[in-house]
Write an enzyme that holds these catalytic residues in place. Structure first.
Site, PDB file in Angstrom:
ATOM      1  N   HIS A   1       0.876  -1.180   0.000  1.00 19.73           N
ATOM      2  CA  HIS A   1       0.000   0.000   0.000  1.00 19.73           C
ATOM      3  C   HIS A   1       0.913   1.229   0.000  1.00 19.73           C
ATOM      4  O   HIS A   1       2.022   1.177   0.538  1.00 19.73           O
ATOM      5  CB  HIS A   1      -0.843  -0.053   1.285  1.00 19.73           C
TER       6      HIS A   1
ATOM      7  N   GLN B   1      -4.292  -5.140   6.891  1.00 19.45           N
ATOM      8  CA  GLN B   1      -5.251  -6.099   6.310  1.00 19.45           C
ATOM      9  C   GLN B   1      -5.183  -7.475   6.955  1.00 19.45           C
ATOM     10  O   GLN B   1      -5.971  -8.358   6.585  1.00 19.45           O
ATOM     11  CB  GLN B   1      -5.010  -6.233   4.799  1.00 19.45           C
TER      12      GLN B   1
ATOM     13  N   ASP C   1       3.195  -4.351   8.211  1.00 10.57           N
ATOM     14  CA  ASP C   1       1.974  -3.570   8.016  1.00 10.57           C
ATOM     15  C   ASP C   1       0.804  -4.553   8.133  1.00 10.57           C
ATOM     16  O   ASP C   1       0.534  -5.330   7.222  1.00 10.57           O
ATOM     17  CB  ASP C   1       2.010  -2.902   6.632  1.00 10.57           C
TER      18      ASP C   1
ATOM     19  N   CYS D   1      -4.779   2.475  -3.663  1.00 15.19           N
ATOM     20  CA  CYS D   1      -3.537   2.986  -3.059  1.00 15.19           C
ATOM     21  C   CYS D   1      -2.401   1.979  -3.210  1.00 15.19           C
ATOM     22  O   CYS D   1      -1.585   1.790  -2.291  1.00 15.19           O
ATOM     23  CB  CYS D   1      -3.726   3.343  -1.586  1.00 15.19           C
TER      24      CYS D   1
ATOM     25  N   LYS E   1     -10.359  -0.969  10.314  1.00 16.19           N
ATOM     26  CA  LYS E   1     -10.402  -2.186   9.478  1.00 16.19           C
ATOM     27  C   LYS E   1     -10.890  -3.378  10.297  1.00 16.19           C
ATOM     28  O   LYS E   1     -11.122  -4.448   9.757  1.00 16.19           O
ATOM     29  CB  LYS E   1      -9.006  -2.518   8.927  1.00 16.19           C
TER      30      LYS E   1
HETATM   31  C1  LIG Z   1      -2.270  -2.764   3.507  1.00 15.23           C
HETATM   32  C2  LIG Z   1      -2.618  -1.408   4.016  1.00 15.23           C
HETATM   33  N1  LIG Z   1      -1.706  -0.683   4.649  1.00 15.23           N
HETATM   34  C3  LIG Z   1      -1.959   0.525   5.133  1.00 15.23           C
HETATM   35  C4  LIG Z   1      -3.200   1.096   4.991  1.00 15.23           C
HETATM   36  C5  LIG Z   1      -3.446   2.455   5.541  1.00 15.23           C
HETATM   37  O1  LIG Z   1      -4.407   2.419   6.533  1.00 15.23           O
HETATM   38  P1  LIG Z   1      -4.965   3.792   7.155  1.00 15.23           P
HETATM   39  O2  LIG Z   1      -5.415   4.619   5.988  1.00 15.23           O
HETATM   40  O3  LIG Z   1      -6.096   3.355   8.015  1.00 15.23           O
HETATM   41  O4  LIG Z   1      -3.860   4.421   7.898  1.00 15.23           O
HETATM   42  C6  LIG Z   1      -4.197   0.394   4.330  1.00 15.23           C
HETATM   43  C7  LIG Z   1      -5.526   0.986   4.105  1.00 15.23           C
HETATM   44  O5  LIG Z   1      -6.252   0.609   3.210  1.00 15.23           O
HETATM   45  C8  LIG Z   1      -3.909  -0.897   3.846  1.00 15.23           C
HETATM   46  O6  LIG Z   1      -4.830  -1.625   3.216  1.00 15.23           O
END
Ligand SMILES: Cc1ncc(COP(=O)(O)O)c(C=O)c1O
Length: 415
Positions: A132, A212, A209, A373, A235
């Protein structure tokens, strides 16, 4: 008695669980909502909504600084949630749980504190092609500032990491591997235990990270032995604007603070400020108290159902949906890894995913359309975007049927 308390370990009663989520009974465009955008954000159960509501109605106060009863109650709820989170991911201590705004802020915190202190010119940071943007851009910024190098683990046509290439990539300049546990764009579950083990054998730290993975997989940070793990509350059925950075205490102790302000100090004079110990060292200013309380309740909710049961249910939907969509010749599923979470990313002939999303929406089916993203993933498959259906604990096979029907309707409209 709440639905969750009556849920048995043997039967997964999705219809009962759905009743815990008020939003699921609403209609959109005159038809029942079919919410399949859980990778973007999840809906909230009543227990979470009510916990936030109760905080504002009954004990709204700032934390840590008050001697009055409301402040003590708010502080207790805030710190109790930290222990709930600690247990949920099996951290060794609640001091290792730092509240952030979400996964994005957690990654930026590590990049700006640990990273700025430890990364030097010529060092290397390893990420993957599946990341992401939140797990790309903060490292790019750090590398630019420090003259360090960002290296990217490639993927195959199924959307799986090429582990041989990863292993060849690590060397004595590698200081950090920052890796997503589950891909939001494709659903790939990465073998992070192996990735962490190998990184450590080469002397590199690992940030996971978990945005997900947290709602779908049981995470044990001690067993994984990751150095940092980040996730977002929204999430996993909790409010937006609250998330968690887990870090091993030794790292947190050695890291400089992220932001300066109230609550992160031991003492302040104009000559010298002494910082508080973790976790408060990293929590400057008044935090999202209601969000923290909601997050604690959301984790309680998920724990009562059991992540294994949720994962099994979502896997069933994944298999069912993949099979049904694969029957449609114009559907191309992007991301066919052997190990996948409940995400189906697809294209439909040459219909733009935004058009797919719009027609599906008219039929009540909420999916995401775009690059999610994760533009490098789209580039890897030579497409601008996909439509993405992603499952949560409350989705049903009937909703997957509604998705398939709406996809067929889209084809008719564009025939
Ligand atoms: C794999 C992953 N990392 C990071 C994020 C960022 O999350 P946030 O926007 O809640 O900080 C997301 C959000 O869709 C994600 O899917």
């Amino acid at each position: 008695m709440s639905t969750v308390q009556t849920q048995t370990k043997t039967a997964y009663d999705v219809e009962k669980l759905r009743k815990d989520f008020p939003i699921l009974s609403r209609q959109v465009h005159g038809v029942p909502l079919v919410y399949l955008d859980n990778a973007a954000t999840t809906q909230k159960p009543l227990s979470v909504i009510e916990a936030e509501d109760r905080y504002y109605r009954e004990y709204n106060a700032n934390i840590h600084r008050g001697v009055h009863l409301l402040s003590q109650e708010a502080t207790k709820a805030y710190e109790d949630a930290r222990v709930t989170i600690q247990k949920f991911i099996n951290a060794a201590s609640s001091s290792e749980i730092i509240y952030t705004r979400g996964a994005t802020e957690g990654i930026n915190l590590v990049a700006q504190t640990w990273g700025r202190k430890n990364i030097q010119a010529g060092d290397e940071i390893v990420i993957s092609h599946l990341e992401h943007h939140s797990n790309i851009v903060p490292w790019q910024m750090l590398c630019e500032e420090k003259g360090a190098k960002l290296r990217v683990i490639p993927i195959n046509d199924r959307g799986e990491l090429l582990l041989d290439k990863y292993k060849n990539m690590l060397n004595d300049k590698t200081k950090l591997v920052a890796i997503g546990h589950v891909s939001n764009a494709l659903g790939t579950i990465n073998p992070i235990a192996d990735i962490i083990h190998y990184a450590h054998s080469k002397g590199a730290l690992v940030l996971v990270d978990g945005a997900q993975s947290i709602p779908h997989l049981k995470v044990d940070v001690q067993k994984l032995d990751c150095d940092f793990y980040v996730f977002s509350g929204h999430k996993i059925y909790a409010p937006t604007g609250i998330g968690v950075l887990y870090g091993k205490l030794a790292h947190l102790n050695a890291m400089p603070p992220y932001q300066g302000g109230g609550d992160m100090i031991a003492s302040v004079t104009f000559e010298k400020t002494l910082y508080a110990k973790p976790p408060h060292k990293f929590e400057a200013g008044t935090p999202h108290i209601a969000g923290v309380i909601g997050l604690g309740k959301a984790l309680d909710y998920v724990s009562a159902i059991g992540l294994d049961a949720i994962a099994a249910h979502e896997h069933e939907l994944l298999v069912y949906g993949t099979e049904a969509l694969s029957q449609i010749p114009q559907v191309r599923i992007i991301g066919t890894a052997a190990m996948k979470a409940g995400v189906i990313s697809f294209t439909l002939g040459d219909i733009h995913p935004h058009d797919i999303g719009t027609i599906l929406d008219k039929m009540g089916v909420a999916v995401r359309a775009g690059h999610h993203c994760a533009q490098p993933v789209m580039d890897r498959f030579d497409i601008p975007a996909t439509a993405r259906a992603s499952f949560g604990l409350y989705n049903t096979k009937a909703e997957v049927d509604a998705l398939v029907k709406a996809v067929k309707k889209t084809l008719e409209v564009f025939a």
